[in-house]
Design a protein around this motif. Structure first.
Motif, PDB file in Angstrom:
ATOM      1  N   THR A  77      39.151  32.823  56.426  1.00  0.00           N
ATOM      2  CA  THR A  77      38.454  31.986  55.460  1.00  0.00           C
ATOM      3  C   THR A  77      37.801  32.772  54.337  1.00  0.00           C
ATOM      4  O   THR A  77      37.344  32.196  53.363  1.00  0.00           O
ATOM      5  N   SER A  78      37.763  34.084  54.459  1.00  0.00           N
ATOM      6  CA  SER A  78      37.131  34.910  53.435  1.00  0.00           C
ATOM      7  C   SER A  78      38.206  35.728  52.733  1.00  0.00           C
ATOM      8  O   SER A  78      39.056  36.338  53.376  1.00  0.00           O
ATOM      9  N   ILE A  79      38.164  35.717  51.417  1.00  0.00           N
ATOM     10  CA  ILE A  79      39.159  36.440  50.633  1.00  0.00           C
ATOM     11  C   ILE A  79      38.479  36.932  49.357  1.00  0.00           C
ATOM     12  O   ILE A  79      37.506  36.344  48.900  1.00  0.00           O
ATOM     13  N   SER A  80      38.968  38.005  48.806  1.00  0.00           N
ATOM     14  CA  SER A  80      38.407  38.494  47.556  1.00  0.00           C
ATOM     15  C   SER A  80      39.467  38.404  46.470  1.00  0.00           C
ATOM     16  O   SER A  80      40.659  38.419  46.748  1.00  0.00           O
ATOM     17  N   TYR A  81      38.982  38.276  45.249  1.00  0.00           N
ATOM     18  CA  TYR A  81      39.937  38.337  44.147  1.00  0.00           C
ATOM     19  C   TYR A  81      39.311  39.005  42.943  1.00  0.00           C
ATOM     20  O   TYR A  81      38.107  38.992  42.744  1.00  0.00           O
ATOM     21  N   THR A  82      40.196  39.603  42.167  1.00  0.00           N
ATOM     22  CA  THR A  82      39.804  40.256  40.930  1.00  0.00           C
ATOM     23  C   THR A  82      40.475  39.521  39.781  1.00  0.00           C
ATOM     24  O   THR A  82      41.679  39.263  39.822  1.00  0.00           O
ATOM     25  N   ARG A  83      39.676  39.191  38.792  1.00  0.00           N
ATOM     26  CA  ARG A  83      40.185  38.526  37.594  1.00  0.00           C
ATOM     27  C   ARG A  83      40.203  39.557  36.480  1.00  0.00           C
ATOM     28  O   ARG A  83      39.244  40.314  36.305  1.00  0.00           O
ATOM     29  N   SER A  84      41.293  39.614  35.741  1.00  0.00           N
ATOM     30  CA  SER A  84      41.358  40.496  34.578  1.00  0.00           C
ATOM     31  C   SER A  84      41.704  39.670  33.347  1.00  0.00           C
ATOM     32  O   SER A  84      42.509  38.745  33.414  1.00  0.00           O
ATOM     33  N   ILE A  85      41.061  40.021  32.254  1.00  0.00           N
ATOM     34  CA  ILE A  85      41.287  39.326  30.979  1.00  0.00           C
ATOM     35  C   ILE A  85      41.506  40.377  29.899  1.00  0.00           C
ATOM     36  O   ILE A  85      40.721  41.312  29.771  1.00  0.00           O
ATOM     37  N   ARG A  86      42.605  40.225  29.158  1.00  0.00           N
ATOM     38  CA  ARG A  86      42.867  41.097  28.009  1.00  0.00           C
ATOM     39  C   ARG A  86      42.513  40.291  26.759  1.00  0.00           C
ATOM     40  O   ARG A  86      43.058  39.218  26.513  1.00  0.00           O
ATOM     41  N   LEU A  87      41.593  40.866  25.981  1.00  0.00           N
ATOM     42  CA  LEU A  87      41.141  40.233  24.749  1.00  0.00           C
ATOM     43  C   LEU A  87      41.036  41.321  23.691  1.00  0.00           C
ATOM     44  O   LEU A  87      40.315  42.306  23.890  1.00  0.00           O
ATOM     45  N   HIS A  88      41.777  41.171  22.596  1.00  0.00           N
ATOM     46  CA  HIS A  88      41.788  42.159  21.508  1.00  0.00           C
ATOM     47  C   HIS A  88      42.106  43.558  22.042  1.00  0.00           C
ATOM     48  O   HIS A  88      41.460  44.539  21.690  1.00  0.00           O
ATOM     49  N   ASP A  89      43.079  43.616  22.941  1.00  0.00           N
ATOM     50  CA  ASP A  89      43.587  44.854  23.520  1.00  0.00           C
ATOM     51  C   ASP A  89      42.581  45.603  24.409  1.00  0.00           C
ATOM     52  O   ASP A  89      42.744  46.779  24.672  1.00  0.00           O
TER      53      ASP A  89
END
Length: 184
Positions: A77-89
């Motif tokens: 029930t426990s999980i981790s996640y990483t979000r990545s965002i590319r904005l203006h390189d």
């Protein structure tokens, strides 16, 4: 002449219909019944998204690309996640631990009334559809992720129909040629 018209109509009535009936909004935006955490594992690119408030959608459209990477822990029930965002390189990363509860999840350490999220059914075989309610539902974020950068037209049309069912602005579709951020 009349007989041939009647025959033509009769023949058309006998042909199988190639299009199935469109799904209702209730079917299109139904949460997943149960989610297998192993199904989440790995990296997916953001393909499209909509936000209920136009000013946030405009800011969302400025992104070059985005992705999420789910990593399973020792718990079901426990999980981790990483979000990545590319904005203006430039890339920015955010990591979260979440607790799965059926088809929904909560961000560990946050007020559940302020932020809730659920995985929504999609017919896309390698996609993940997330609906996030922010500030007790005052703002809705609806994101379509996939292991592929570009989806089939039918898959995008389904997402557009889902967005419409939620009475949200038309979705922004990400440019699949824009580079994703490298894994952190």
């Amino acid at each position: 002449m009349m007989i041939s018209a009647v025959c033509a109509v009769a023949l058309l009535c006998l042909l199988p219909v190639s299009h199935s009936a469109p799904l209702t909004c209730e079917e299109l935006v139904r949460p997943l019944v149960r989610l297998d955490p192993r199904h989440l594992e790995g990296k997916r690119a953001l393909v499209a998204g909509s936000l209920s408030q136009p000013q946030f959608l405009e800011r969302f459209k400025q992104r070059d690309s985005a992705s999420v990477n789910f990593a399973n822990s020792t718990s079901d029930t426990s999980i981790s996640y990483t979000r990545s965002i590319r904005l203006h390189d430039n890339c920015t990363y955010s990591s979260y631990n979440i607790t799965l509860e059926g088809s929904s999840f909560t961000f560990d350490g946050t007020d559940k009334s302020n932020l809730s999220a659920a995985f929504i059914h999609t017919s896309c075989h390698d996609c993940m559809l997330m609906r996030m309610n922010v500030e007790s539902g005052k703002r809705v974020h609806f994101y379509l992720f996939s292991r592929r950068r570009q989806l089939e037209q039918e898959e995008l049309e389904e997402f557009r129909a889902q967005v419409k069912c939620l009475n949200m602005p038309p979705p922004a579709v990400m440019d699949p040629t824009k580079e994703l951020c490298r894994d952190e």
